[in-house]
Motif scaffolding. Structure first.
Motif, PDB file in Angstrom:
ATOM      1  N   UNK D   9       0.828  -1.211   0.000  1.00 22.16           N
ATOM      2  CA  UNK D   9       0.000   0.000   0.000  1.00 22.16           C
ATOM      3  C   UNK D   9       0.856   1.252   0.000  1.00 22.16           C
ATOM      4  N   UNK D  10       1.893   1.213   0.868  1.00 21.99           N
ATOM      5  CA  UNK D  10       2.777   2.387   0.969  1.00 21.99           C
ATOM      6  C   UNK D  10       3.520   2.641  -0.336  1.00 21.99           C
ATOM      7  N   UNK D  11       3.931   1.541  -0.998  1.00 25.77           N
ATOM      8  CA  UNK D  11       4.681   1.718  -2.244  1.00 25.77           C
ATOM      9  C   UNK D  11       3.792   2.298  -3.353  1.00 25.77           C
ATOM     10  N   UNK D  12       2.505   1.943  -3.311  1.00 25.35           N
ATOM     11  CA  UNK D  12       1.607   2.398  -4.377  1.00 25.35           C
ATOM     12  C   UNK D  12       1.024   3.781  -4.121  1.00 25.35           C
ATOM     13  N   UNK D  13       1.171   4.265  -2.888  1.00 28.06           N
ATOM     14  CA  UNK D  13       0.577   5.557  -2.532  1.00 28.06           C
ATOM     15  C   UNK D  13       1.341   6.712  -3.197  1.00 28.06           C
ATOM     16  N   UNK D  14       0.688   7.476  -4.072  1.00 25.29           N
ATOM     17  CA  UNK D  14       1.414   8.567  -4.754  1.00 25.29           C
ATOM     18  C   UNK D  14       1.840   9.697  -3.822  1.00 25.29           C
ATOM     19  N   UNK D  15       1.307   9.726  -2.581  1.00 27.45           N
ATOM     20  CA  UNK D  15       1.694  10.787  -1.660  1.00 27.45           C
ATOM     21  C   UNK D  15       2.963  10.465  -0.880  1.00 27.45           C
ATOM     22  N   UNK D  16       3.429   9.197  -0.972  1.00 31.34           N
ATOM     23  CA  UNK D  16       4.653   8.811  -0.262  1.00 31.34           C
ATOM     24  C   UNK D  16       5.857   9.324  -1.040  1.00 31.34           C
ATOM     25  N   UNK D  17       6.191  10.585  -0.823  1.00 31.88           N
ATOM     26  CA  UNK D  17       7.222  11.162  -1.678  1.00 31.88           C
ATOM     27  C   UNK D  17       8.634  10.971  -1.155  1.00 31.88           C
ATOM     28  N   UNK D  18       8.769  10.432   0.051  1.00 36.85           N
ATOM     29  CA  UNK D  18      10.099  10.257   0.611  1.00 36.85           C
ATOM     30  C   UNK D  18      10.649   8.854   0.398  1.00 36.85           C
ATOM     31  N   UNK D  19       9.775   7.948  -0.099  1.00 36.35           N
ATOM     32  CA  UNK D  19      10.209   6.574  -0.330  1.00 36.35           C
ATOM     33  C   UNK D  19      10.677   6.440  -1.772  1.00 36.35           C
ATOM     34  N   UNK D  20      11.927   5.953  -1.959  1.00 39.06           N
ATOM     35  CA  UNK D  20      12.473   5.906  -3.316  1.00 39.06           C
ATOM     36  C   UNK D  20      11.755   4.888  -4.198  1.00 39.06           C
ATOM     37  N   UNK D  21      11.432   3.714  -3.627  1.00 33.61           N
ATOM     38  CA  UNK D  21      10.735   2.694  -4.420  1.00 33.61           C
ATOM     39  C   UNK D  21       9.372   3.215  -4.864  1.00 33.61           C
ATOM     40  N   UNK D  22       8.670   3.848  -3.928  1.00 40.98           N
ATOM     41  CA  UNK D  22       7.350   4.387  -4.261  1.00 40.98           C
ATOM     42  C   UNK D  22       7.450   5.409  -5.383  1.00 40.98           C
ATOM     43  N   UNK D  23       8.468   6.260  -5.292  1.00 41.88           N
ATOM     44  CA  UNK D  23       8.651   7.275  -6.336  1.00 41.88           C
ATOM     45  C   UNK D  23       8.968   6.640  -7.681  1.00 41.88           C
ATOM     46  N   UNK D  24       9.802   5.566  -7.640  1.00 41.91           N
ATOM     47  CA  UNK D  24      10.164   4.878  -8.880  1.00 41.91           C
ATOM     48  C   UNK D  24       8.928   4.254  -9.520  1.00 41.91           C
TER      49      UNK D  24
END
Lengths: 315, 315, 315, 315
Positions: D9-24
């Motif tokens: 969930x955290x990886x897919x959340x577009x608001x998680x801007x501090x996580x590199x995997x999520x951003x990728x």
């Protein structure tokens, strides 16, 4: 003589709204200008001109006579005008003021027709500038001009950008299209006709790019254009709104002073009504401002903060 | 050497408005750019090019010479500029700044013409980018750019929506019209030309839907379009108005400080005048701000609330 | 009788949103108007008229019957309306009110068809004015009309400028083009069609200047036009935004009073909800206003300035 | 299992801007959507389709595979989303949310192609709705949607007026022109195409009135139209500007709280930076707000009024 001059000045002043004669003169001149402009417009229609030539000529003759008398009268009494009275050459300053130049322009074509040998049609159309004489009677119009002057720097920045965009758009379209449509995009000045129609979103469609490169570039120009072209209008409208807000604040200030002693007597009432009309505010808005002020006043007397309505506590 | 460099820097600085030589240089460059841009535009008209070839070439040669000297001079003195002085490689940073790149672009086409074998017409038109050199001299222009940067996120949201709408409008029109008008709506990229003309309300009319379904869809696109297309412009205009308001507040702040001691002396007067011109405010607005401040001050001294003009009572 | 009249008045009042019968009547009338307008529109399509003549006639007959009953009922109960109750001739005042005239216009064409021998097609189309009956049910629409009235002076200044520009643009284009295109620019009234299309940026393109002078003048008109033509719209939009802001302030005022005793009870809650709906505010905005107020209140109780959240110190 | 779900969930959340995997993941999906939309657009060009059929098919297959996995993953983790977690049927609520429906619409056309026998071309174009998937990643876009919801009532009033005007304009033009141009103004629905083009100021010019009465009426429609048509856009832009102002106030509030103890520590700094990015404010604006606050604070400590900078005197 000076007393007569002062009287005539008062009658001709469009701001003298309580004098019946002054108001009648204003109305007469407004109607005459409107009729005159209509006559000049209809005169260019051949069928009407052939049939009503005499009436049209009569309107013109009467108008010029009245406008000439008006011009002479205004020139005579201008020394009573506080804007020109204190200058070294009041009559010359008045003659060079925009409104006086417009008044002169309204009668000049007629007299020029006798003196100079010019294209009569051009002279006739020039008479349409008489429509500008109407600006004297519109208080909202003068507010608009003031806003225009205030926001001038932002306004001209908008126009400057428009010109830069116009040059760049025309040169780009010229590059893309001049080989396919040499008759329409054969030079940058020719391409400017298209660029203007696109940037202002008028889009006549008499000249359009046909090559893919031209259309891609044209799309870009149109998209950028809508943003830029609407800018001056947006700034003007926003400035106008700002001005209205400040005008209301001015009325509120006056109201406050009138309310200092707790009541608004008849003289103050009249004064405020005059101010309201001067500022071009609607009655509704004025009443709203007054109600708010009265509410504030009551709150202050009850020991409440006039800003937030809550008791001001001092510990 | 360093003293000479500092002097040249001052003369070239468009913000040095009190130095007569600096102002003369600015004016000379502005006129030269304007003449040059006009020459490039007129050169594309065959008749003018044939007749005035020599004069046009002379203008070009002189311009390039002057612009080359200007570019070299600016590059030389850029180390005096506070924006670049403290960087590790001031000259390189300057060369990569937008204004320096525009300056380079203004002279490059001429030199490239000798070296590379390119389409001369393309090179010639490229010279029109010299018009961008004018941005250096418009203070209102730089304000606009600042507003643009500030409201960038809202601005790009507007453009993003425009692109989404463009794609959807083009695909809908393609579906509705590609069988009836295969030459105009034969593919989505082709239909985009229509979609762009409709969404920006340019409406050339060279391509229009003819089927009832296409016209119904087109109407929908046009109605939605006017709302969306005007959005960036509206945001920009509103941001510009906001900026002007804040600028006025800044001037008021300065004024307040100058008024701290009760009087505005000549030095302060000059300082405020400079600030006013920097902020691009009209004299009228500045006077209004000052009057309001003075009124507030008097009110405070009389024991009245500066906000509402009523006595501050403490019970 | 009077009790029945009062009851009918309540059922017909579009503001009675808590009464189910009243709401049902409103909905029925809205649907009937919409169906009716659609029928009139479709009737002008020959194919549909030929096939569904009977159904269309039925819709018309039923509509006129219902609208006639509605008109009679409203006329009967209007003496209950506080706006007309206290006037010397309440029924006549009501009959001359805009909404009553629209209601009359909605049924008149049908009856006129029997009496007068007129162009039937014209009478039929006149029925489309029934669409104006819908304005009774749109609270946002009435807000727009109010804004229109408030900003009327600025608005008419904008239109006045538009007319002056129209006259000047048409006469200029006439001068430049009447010899080359006598069929399109043969007189100033004819040239006005082009001037209108250009100043409003509609730009049909059926009439365009072709001479260089005409195109140069046309470009000028277009550039000036975009600024002026968008002005009324900008003023209206800005006024609308201002009105929304004041509406919010009004709700905040009510909220404050309700919060005077520290709690909002159920009755106050209902009252505020009614007010919110009257003002046409979204729930979200109302909640935001309430939250801000509660925050302010807490701050005041904690001895903080409600404006800036910092402790109010008295030395 | 629940821990894995939370991580996904955290990886897919577009608001998680501090996580590199999520951003990728965000970036990958954005690029894929863009490439896909481009492919669908180009596919409709016959020449490209013939040549690159295989590549286009590959892009489509990969995209659908990824989007299917994405849809399944989001459906799986949606129970972690605070917006759906606490509802009785979180998965169903999620599936009916706008973003989930858009995600479904992005993959459905591909699968439908196997099952139902439909016009393939229509299905292909439907894939373009994938462009709407991008809205998830634009914070400014969601702000625009919020403004749209807030000003909805004013907005719909504008559209309602547009429809009323459309009906009246079309019927008037029909009356004036249907005898002269039966092919273009033969019925009110046909005349609506012209009315739409005029009221939105698109002005294609494929249909224009030719009779004097029609042109006079058309001019009136165009002049009224520019005022009305720009209204929704103006309201939206003004609402957007208002929203930006309130957003800034929100940031200022947070800043004030962080400043309560006189210093902003690193944790608070980070928090404020996150807030700033959430609100979509530029760094420049944030700095300006902070500077103003610090100035106010200093003034208060020095015993000056934070509103006007003058000493607060208590007599």
């Amino acid at each position: 003589m000076s007393a007569l001059r002062k009287a005539v000045y008062k009658k001709l002043d469009p701001d003298e709204k309580n004098d019946r004669v002054s108001r009648a003169i204003d109305l007469f001149l407004i109607v005459l200008i409107a009729v005159n402009v209509l006559a000049v417009i209809l005169e260019t229609v051949a069928a009407i001109e052939a049939r009503y030539r005499d009436i049209l000529w009569l309107i013109e003759a009467v108008s010029v006579a009245v406008f000439s008398v008006e011009y002479a009268a205004r020139l005579w009494v201008c020394v009573e005008d506080p804007r020109f009275r204190d200058q070294s050459r009041p009559r010359l300053s008045y003659m060079l003021s925009p409104m006086a130049l417009i008044d002169l322009l309204a009668i000049l074509p007629f007299y020029l027709g006798f003196i100079v040998q010019m294209d009569l049609r051009f002279l006739r159309v020039l008479r349409l500038l008489r429509v500008l004489k109407l600006t004297r009677y519109s208080s909202a119009m003068s507010m608009l001009l003031e806003v225009f002057r205030e926001e001038a720097s932002a306004f001209f920045a908008g126009f400057f950008i428009l010109i830069v965009l116009l040059v760049l758009a025309a040169s780009g379209a010229y590059l893309a299209e001049h080989q396919v449509q040499p008759d329409k995009f054969g030079s940058i000045p020719a391409a400017m006709w298209w660029a203007m129609a696109t940037l202002t979103t008028v889009g006549y469609g008499d000249v359009t790019p046909v090559t893919p490169a031209g259309q891609l570039f044209g799309s870009l120009v149109a998209v950028v254009g809508i943003g830029m072209a609407a800018l001056p209008a947006g700034i003007l409208a926003s400035g106008m709104a700002d001005r209205l807000r400040r005008t209301r604040a001015e009325l509120a200030e006056e109201l406050r002073e009138a309310l200092e002693d707790g009541v608004i007597d008849a003289a103050e009432e009249q004064e405020l009504e005059d101010l309201r009309r001067d500022l071009g505010l609607s009655k509704r808005v004025a009443t709203e401002i007054r109600d708010k002020l009265l509410r504030d006043r009551e709150a202050t007397e009850a020991g409440l903060c006039p800003h937030c309505g809550k008791p001001v506590r001092h510990r």
